[in-house]
Design an enzyme around this catalytic site. Structure first.
Site, mmCIF file in Angstrom:
data_model
loop_
_atom_site.group_PDB
_atom_site.id
_atom_site.type_symbol
_atom_site.label_atom_id
_atom_site.label_comp_id
_atom_site.label_asym_id
_atom_site.label_seq_id
_atom_site.Cartn_x
_atom_site.Cartn_y
_atom_site.Cartn_z
ATOM 1 N N VAL A 62 1.460 -4.756 -3.388
ATOM 2 C CA VAL A 62 2.670 -5.480 -3.799
ATOM 3 C C VAL A 62 2.362 -6.260 -5.067
ATOM 4 O O VAL A 62 1.365 -6.983 -5.133
ATOM 5 C CB VAL A 62 3.141 -6.451 -2.684
ATOM 6 N N ALA A 107 -0.419 -10.405 -7.179
ATOM 7 C CA ALA A 107 -0.327 -9.144 -6.454
ATOM 8 C C ALA A 107 -1.229 -9.220 -5.228
ATOM 9 O O ALA A 107 -2.017 -10.162 -5.081
ATOM 10 C CB ALA A 107 -0.755 -7.984 -7.352
ATOM 11 N N LYS A 108 -1.115 -8.268 -4.352
ATOM 12 C CA LYS A 108 -2.025 -8.188 -3.203
ATOM 13 C C LYS A 108 -1.953 -6.784 -2.648
ATOM 14 O O LYS A 108 -0.934 -6.104 -2.789
ATOM 15 C CB LYS A 108 -1.613 -9.193 -2.114
ATOM 16 N N GLY A 109 -3.038 -6.376 -1.986
ATOM 17 C CA GLY A 109 -3.054 -5.072 -1.341
ATOM 18 C C GLY A 109 -3.712 -5.172 0.013
ATOM 19 O O GLY A 109 -4.426 -6.154 0.293
ATOM 20 N N ASP A 148 -11.155 -9.293 -0.621
ATOM 21 C CA ASP A 148 -10.514 -10.285 0.253
ATOM 22 C C ASP A 148 -11.109 -10.061 1.645
ATOM 23 O O ASP A 148 -12.194 -9.478 1.769
ATOM 24 C CB ASP A 148 -8.985 -10.093 0.224
#
Ligand code: NAD
Length: 418
Positions: A62, A107-109, A148
């Site tokens: 995202v 953003a992040k995944g 992360d």
């Protein structure tokens, strides 16, 4: 054991934004612009298991906001990853990058997977397939990943290799948090933890205190929590309790961190450490200490345990550890919460340094990086504290006001296309 509150990180992130927008007096259109992710991708990841069977995993990326620069944010491997969690984490990255004034969006995944149940070879195949599925979205000028929960420097090396092989040349700036041998930065592995300790110091200084004056409890003993505990102890604080998902250990007067770290390296957990007494994981959050550092998962400080928190400072190493109801209770009780988007921003600050170094192919010394990190964290803390005083709000509200304002200003300055 502390249980994450699945009422929802996205609800928390949206409530925080709504409160900032209301105070800033923005209209509904701008609120929706700030609340809505720019791009989202949901991918299926077919995995060939070591036993020859096939399993299909689910992954997400995202980009919440890319108005101030490329998307920036971690990649999480955890069974509870879903699109809403990734959206929340991506939104927090937008505010975090704005608080520390990095030229990035958020953003992040994530992949819904329990990485411990998979072999290194399987994890490599998951990572390479995930990377190739989201390839059109990422790149050093588009969206830059970092480790992360459940991922590490090796994961980033696989992402970088997969991306580079497909582009035809080596592109280290596509990820940060890489191993040093392939363009990582000195100081990146410990940067988040150093930032947590810089923020704790700055918050304590407002009350005329320093690390040797305080007792600390750290929830989570992974990449953030373990180094933070070590830096607290090295600074003279007594780290009296630490925990991981398997349990907690406690010792009045302070745990021996070098021995504990050695124990965790050998056994994989803080449990059974012979230099302290076992403690139920939940009890750590309400222990009689001065500084509490949640550094595990989101939603652990809730309206149920917030009234029992005895610490005077909560420094959020994790993203989203405090629910909005818990936040209100802690504020009423005079507990100072140094919010995640400020307290754990050290990681993304040094990720930015890593990206800059990779773009220039020129690497800085560890001393240069640590000095630049300390300066950035001090500047950001001072700006947030100043906003909190001026607006008579908590540090969280101040950090959000500052960052939401910076992102909104970028939107307005760029204008709306077409
Ligand atoms: P990690 O996977 O290295 O460590 C997580 C730790 O939390 C492990 O020790 C795990 O056992 C423990 N844990 C999990 N559930 C727990 C529970 N319910 N109670 C107690 N302990 C529990 O992950 P990390 O990189 O250290 O990230 C921790 C938090 O910090 C996450 O919220 C992450 O988003 C945030 N964060 C990480 C970075 C970074 O640079 N790694 C940067 C900013 C924010």
């Amino acid at each position: 054991m502390a249980r994450p509150n699945h009422a929802g990180p996205l609800a928390t992130a949206q409530a925080q934004l709504a409160a900032a927008v209301e105070r800033l007096g923005y209209d509904e259109g701008l609120h929706t612009m700030l609340a809505t992710p720019r791009r989202e991708l949901h991918v299926a990841i077919p995995l060939r298991r070591d036993d020859g069977s096939t399993q299909v995993l689910h992954g997400f990326r995202v980009q919440h906001n890319i108005t101030r620069g490329p998307g920036k944010g971690g990649l999480r491997y955890h069974p509870s990853v879903d699109i809403d969690e990734v959206r929340a984490l991506a939104m927090w990255m937008t505010w975090k990058c704005a608080v520390v004034e990095l030229p990035y969006g958020g953003a992040k995944g994530g992949v819904a997977i329990e990485p411990r149940l998979y072999s290194p070879g399987e994890l490599e195949r998951v990572t390479r397939r995930y990377t190739s599925e989201i390839m059109p979205m990422i790149g050093p000028e588009r969206d830059i990943m970092a480790p992360d929960v459940g991922t590490d420097a090796q994961t980033m090396a696989w992402v970088m290799d997969t991306y580079s092989v497909n582009q035809g040349y080596t592109i280290p700036a596509v990820v940060t948090g890489k191993p040093l041998e392939v363009g990582g930065s000195l100081g990146r592995a410990t940067a988040t933890s150093r930032g947590v300790v810089h923020c704790a110091r700055a918050a304590l200084a407002e009350s005329g205190l320093d690390l040797p004056d305080v007792r600390v409890a750290v929830q989570g003993f992974g990449k953030v929590g373990s180094h933070a505990a070590r830096f607290f102890a090295e600074g003279g604080a007594r780290v009296e309790a630490v925990s991981d998902e398997f349990g907690a250990m406690h010792r009045s007067g302070g745990l021996d961190l070098p021995r504990l770290l050695d124990h965790v390296r050998r056994t994989g957990s803080v449990v059974d450490f012979d230099g302290g007494d076992p403690l139920p994981g939940d009890a750590l959050l309400t222990l009689d200490v001065d500084v509490l550092v949640p550094a595990a998962v989101e939603g652990v400080l809730t309206h149920e345990n917030a009234p029992e928190v005895k610490a005077r400072w909560v420094v959020e190493g994790a993203n989203g550890p405090t629910t909005p109801r818990a936040d209100a209770i802690l504020a009423d009780r005079g507990v100072v919460v140094v919010p995640d988007i400020l307290a754990n921003a050290g990681g993304v600050v040094v990720s930015y340094f890593e990206w800059v170094q990779a773009q220039q192919a020129y690497w800085w010394t560890e001393a240069e990086i640590e000095a630049k990190l300390a300066e950035r964290m001090a500047t950001a803390y001072a700006a947030v504290a100043e906003m909190a005083r001026r607006e008579q709000v908590t540090l969280r509200d101040a950090a959000l006001l500052l960052s939401v304002q910076r992102v909104a200003t970028a939107h307005r300055t760029r204008g709306l296309y077409p």
